[in-house]
Design a protein around this motif. Structure first.
Motif, PDB file in Angstrom:
ATOM      1  N   LEU A  59      -2.732  -1.308  -9.083  1.00 15.47           N
ATOM      2  CA  LEU A  59      -3.744  -2.355  -9.149  1.00 15.47           C
ATOM      3  C   LEU A  59      -5.113  -1.886  -8.678  1.00 15.47           C
ATOM      4  CD1 LEU A  59      -1.585  -5.260  -7.712  1.00 15.47           C
ATOM      5  CD2 LEU A  59      -2.016  -4.708 -10.113  1.00 15.47           C
ATOM      6  N   ALA A  60      -5.150  -1.059  -7.632  1.00 13.53           N
ATOM      7  CA  ALA A  60      -6.426  -0.645  -7.052  1.00 13.53           C
ATOM      8  C   ALA A  60      -6.240   0.581  -6.170  1.00 13.53           C
ATOM      9  CB  ALA A  60      -7.025  -1.783  -6.216  1.00 13.53           C
ATOM     10  N   VAL A  61      -7.324   1.279  -5.932  1.00 14.45           N
ATOM     11  CA  VAL A  61      -7.360   2.392  -4.988  1.00 14.45           C
ATOM     12  C   VAL A  61      -7.945   1.871  -3.683  1.00 14.45           C
ATOM     13  CG1 VAL A  61      -8.325   4.666  -4.496  1.00 14.45           C
ATOM     14  CG2 VAL A  61      -7.601   4.095  -6.816  1.00 14.45           C
ATOM     15  N   VAL A  62      -7.304   2.152  -2.558  1.00  8.62           N
ATOM     16  CA  VAL A  62      -7.767   1.710  -1.241  1.00  8.62           C
ATOM     17  C   VAL A  62      -8.606   2.829  -0.640  1.00  8.62           C
ATOM     18  CG1 VAL A  62      -7.042   0.955   1.056  1.00  8.62           C
ATOM     19  CG2 VAL A  62      -5.688   0.319  -0.945  1.00  8.62           C
ATOM     20  N   GLU A  63      -9.819   2.496  -0.258  1.00  7.36           N
ATOM     21  CA  GLU A  63     -10.718   3.513   0.352  1.00  7.36           C
ATOM     22  C   GLU A  63     -11.012   3.167   1.781  1.00  7.36           C
ATOM     23  OE1 GLU A  63     -14.122   3.668  -2.188  1.00  7.36           O
ATOM     24  OE2 GLU A  63     -13.067   4.835  -3.684  1.00  7.36           O
ATOM     25  N   LYS A 106      -4.608   6.449  -1.446  1.00 10.36           N
ATOM     26  CA  LYS A 106      -3.882   5.238  -1.077  1.00 10.36           C
ATOM     27  C   LYS A 106      -4.141   4.210  -2.174  1.00 10.36           C
ATOM     28  CE  LYS A 106      -2.660   6.197   3.335  1.00 10.36           C
ATOM     29  NZ  LYS A 106      -2.272   7.562   3.259  1.00 10.36           N
ATOM     30  N   VAL A 107      -3.089   3.543  -2.631  1.00 13.28           N
ATOM     31  CA  VAL A 107      -3.213   2.600  -3.735  1.00 13.28           C
ATOM     32  C   VAL A 107      -2.465   1.302  -3.440  1.00 13.28           C
ATOM     33  CG1 VAL A 107      -3.507   4.390  -5.493  1.00 13.28           C
ATOM     34  CG2 VAL A 107      -1.212   3.606  -4.925  1.00 13.28           C
ATOM     35  N   LEU A 108      -2.856   0.241  -4.135  1.00 17.53           N
ATOM     36  CA  LEU A 108      -2.131  -1.020  -4.131  1.00 17.53           C
ATOM     37  C   LEU A 108      -1.354  -1.086  -5.429  1.00 17.53           C
ATOM     38  CD1 LEU A 108      -4.889  -3.519  -2.951  1.00 17.53           C
ATOM     39  CD2 LEU A 108      -2.961  -2.678  -1.634  1.00 17.53           C
ATOM     40  N   MET A 109      -0.106  -1.507  -5.355  1.00 17.41           N
ATOM     41  CA  MET A 109       0.743  -1.548  -6.545  1.00 17.41           C
ATOM     42  C   MET A 109       1.259  -2.950  -6.784  1.00 17.41           C
ATOM     43  SD  MET A 109       4.275   0.041  -5.062  1.00 17.41           S
ATOM     44  CE  MET A 109       5.332  -0.960  -6.062  1.00 17.41           C
ATOM     45  N   SER A 110       1.711  -3.213  -8.004  1.00 17.69           N
ATOM     46  CA  SER A 110       2.370  -4.472  -8.315  1.00 17.69           C
ATOM     47  C   SER A 110       3.642  -4.567  -7.481  1.00 17.69           C
ATOM     48  CB  SER A 110       2.722  -4.538  -9.796  1.00 17.69           C
ATOM     49  OG  SER A 110       1.563  -4.506 -10.566  1.00 17.69           O
ATOM     50  N   GLN A 111       3.988  -5.759  -7.038  1.00 13.09           N
ATOM     51  CA  GLN A 111       5.087  -5.932  -6.095  1.00 13.09           C
ATOM     52  C   GLN A 111       6.439  -5.476  -6.633  1.00 13.09           C
ATOM     53  OE1 GLN A 111       5.297  -9.829  -4.462  1.00 13.09           O
ATOM     54  NE2 GLN A 111       6.736  -9.247  -2.890  1.00 13.09           N
ATOM     55  N   TYR A 112       6.748  -5.734  -7.892  1.00 10.41           N
ATOM     56  CA  TYR A 112       8.066  -5.404  -8.426  1.00 10.41           C
ATOM     57  C   TYR A 112       8.016  -4.280  -9.445  1.00 10.41           C
ATOM     58  CZ  TYR A 112       9.202  -9.717  -6.089  1.00 10.41           C
ATOM     59  OH  TYR A 112       9.366 -10.690  -5.136  1.00 10.41           O
ATOM     60  N   ALA A 113       6.984  -3.474  -9.423  1.00 12.24           N
ATOM     61  CA  ALA A 113       6.817  -2.403 -10.406  1.00 12.24           C
ATOM     62  C   ALA A 113       7.611  -1.163 -10.020  1.00 12.24           C
ATOM     63  CB  ALA A 113       5.339  -2.040 -10.524  1.00 12.24           C
ATOM     64  N   GLY A 114       7.957  -0.378 -11.023  1.00 12.46           N
ATOM     65  CA  GLY A 114       8.524   0.938 -10.793  1.00 12.46           C
ATOM     66  C   GLY A 114      10.018   0.989 -10.558  1.00 12.46           C
ATOM     67  N   GLU A 170      -3.932   7.675 -26.302  1.00 15.91           N
ATOM     68  CA  GLU A 170      -4.299   8.719 -25.341  1.00 15.91           C
ATOM     69  C   GLU A 170      -4.460   8.090 -23.956  1.00 15.91           C
ATOM     70  OE1 GLU A 170      -5.125  12.511 -23.973  1.00 15.91           O
ATOM     71  OE2 GLU A 170      -4.589  11.974 -26.024  1.00 15.91           O
ATOM     72  N   VAL A 171      -3.759   8.629 -22.956  1.00 17.80           N
ATOM     73  CA  VAL A 171      -3.845   8.124 -21.584  1.00 17.80           C
ATOM     74  C   VAL A 171      -4.443   9.216 -20.708  1.00 17.80           C
ATOM     75  CG1 VAL A 171      -2.548   7.312 -19.577  1.00 17.80           C
ATOM     76  CG2 VAL A 171      -1.864   6.612 -21.862  1.00 17.80           C
ATOM     77  N   LYS A 172      -5.559   8.886 -20.051  1.00 21.57           N
ATOM     78  CA  LYS A 172      -6.208   9.813 -19.123  1.00 21.57           C
ATOM     79  C   LYS A 172      -5.794   9.421 -17.705  1.00 21.57           C
ATOM     80  CE  LYS A 172     -10.598  11.552 -17.542  1.00 21.57           C
ATOM     81  NZ  LYS A 172     -12.008  11.271 -17.354  1.00 21.57           N
ATOM     82  N   MET A 173      -5.344  10.387 -16.923  1.00 24.06           N
ATOM     83  CA  MET A 173      -4.918  10.123 -15.552  1.00 24.06           C
ATOM     84  C   MET A 173      -6.131  10.193 -14.618  1.00 24.06           C
ATOM     85  SD  MET A 173      -1.799   9.531 -16.145  1.00 24.06           S
ATOM     86  CE  MET A 173      -0.968   9.476 -14.575  1.00 24.06           C
ATOM     87  N   TYR A 174      -6.368   9.118 -13.889  1.00 29.65           N
ATOM     88  CA  TYR A 174      -7.509   9.067 -12.979  1.00 29.65           C
ATOM     89  C   TYR A 174      -7.088   9.056 -11.516  1.00 29.65           C
ATOM     90  CZ  TYR A 174      -6.248   4.173 -13.453  1.00 29.65           C
ATOM     91  OH  TYR A 174      -5.548   2.992 -13.511  1.00 29.65           O
ATOM     92  N   LEU A 175      -5.787   8.958 -11.229  1.00 30.47           N
ATOM     93  CA  LEU A 175      -5.312   9.007  -9.849  1.00 30.47           C
ATOM     94  C   LEU A 175      -5.133  10.443  -9.398  1.00 30.47           C
ATOM     95  CD1 LEU A 175      -2.651   6.174  -9.987  1.00 30.47           C
ATOM     96  CD2 LEU A 175      -4.867   6.089  -8.872  1.00 30.47           C
ATOM     97  N   LYS A 176      -5.244  10.657  -8.082  1.00 29.46           N
ATOM     98  CA  LYS A 176      -5.085  11.995  -7.510  1.00 29.46           C
ATOM     99  C   LYS A 176      -4.105  11.920  -6.339  1.00 29.46           C
ATOM    100  CE  LYS A 176      -9.775  13.484  -8.618  1.00 29.46           C
ATOM    101  NZ  LYS A 176     -10.048  12.419  -9.547  1.00 29.46           N
ATOM    102  N   VAL A 206       0.861  -1.182   0.000  1.00 24.96           N
ATOM    103  CA  VAL A 206       0.000   0.000   0.000  1.00 24.96           C
ATOM    104  C   VAL A 206       0.895   1.229   0.000  1.00 24.96           C
ATOM    105  CG1 VAL A 206      -1.753   1.283   1.267  1.00 24.96           C
ATOM    106  CG2 VAL A 206      -1.814  -1.205   1.256  1.00 24.96           C
ATOM    107  N   ALA A 207       0.559   2.172  -0.874  1.00 22.90           N
ATOM    108  CA  ALA A 207       1.360   3.388  -0.996  1.00 22.90           C
ATOM    109  C   ALA A 207       0.445   4.591  -1.114  1.00 22.90           C
ATOM    110  CB  ALA A 207       2.255   3.294  -2.222  1.00 22.90           C
ATOM    111  N   GLU A 208       1.017   5.768  -0.869  1.00 24.18           N
ATOM    112  CA  GLU A 208       0.282   7.024  -1.023  1.00 24.18           C
ATOM    113  C   GLU A 208       0.785   7.723  -2.280  1.00 24.18           C
ATOM    114  OE1 GLU A 208      -0.439  11.278   1.223  1.00 24.18           O
ATOM    115  OE2 GLU A 208       0.619   9.682   2.272  1.00 24.18           O
TER     116      GLU A 208
END
Length: 94
Positions: free
Chosen positions: A90-94, A63-71, A53-59, A37-39
């Protein structure tokens, strides 16, 4: 110093692992799970990426879940950040 990601990139900072379990047991350093989990710290502008075309939906602040070895891990002013593509989230944590 601030980090401004380009295109479909997102800068995140990992959330610290829990020191105790829900029942109050204090965990040893090696017993803690690596957090996934990351911010979200900063979000790129989106736009054309690889001809699409890529639309950004994160703000920022989510808090989000990410792939384990990404980035890519970077360290700036003593703080550790990860820069990754929005598609590696992967997902947004609410």
């Amino acid at each position: 110093m601030t980090i401004k990601p380009l295109a479909d990139r997102v800068v995140i900072k990992m959330v610290e692992a829990e020191e105790t379990t829900k029942s109050g047991i204090i965990l040893a350093g090696n017993a803690k799970e690596k957090p996934q989990v990351a911010e979200v710290i900063s979000v790129g502008p989106g736009g054309m990426v690889d001809g699409k075309e890529v639309k950004m939906y994160l703000k920022e602040g989510q808090k989000v879940l990410m792939s384990q070895y990404a980035g890519t891990n970077v360290k700036i002013d003593g703080q550790e950040y990860i820069i990754l593509r929005q598609s590696d989230i992967l997902a947004v944590v609410e």
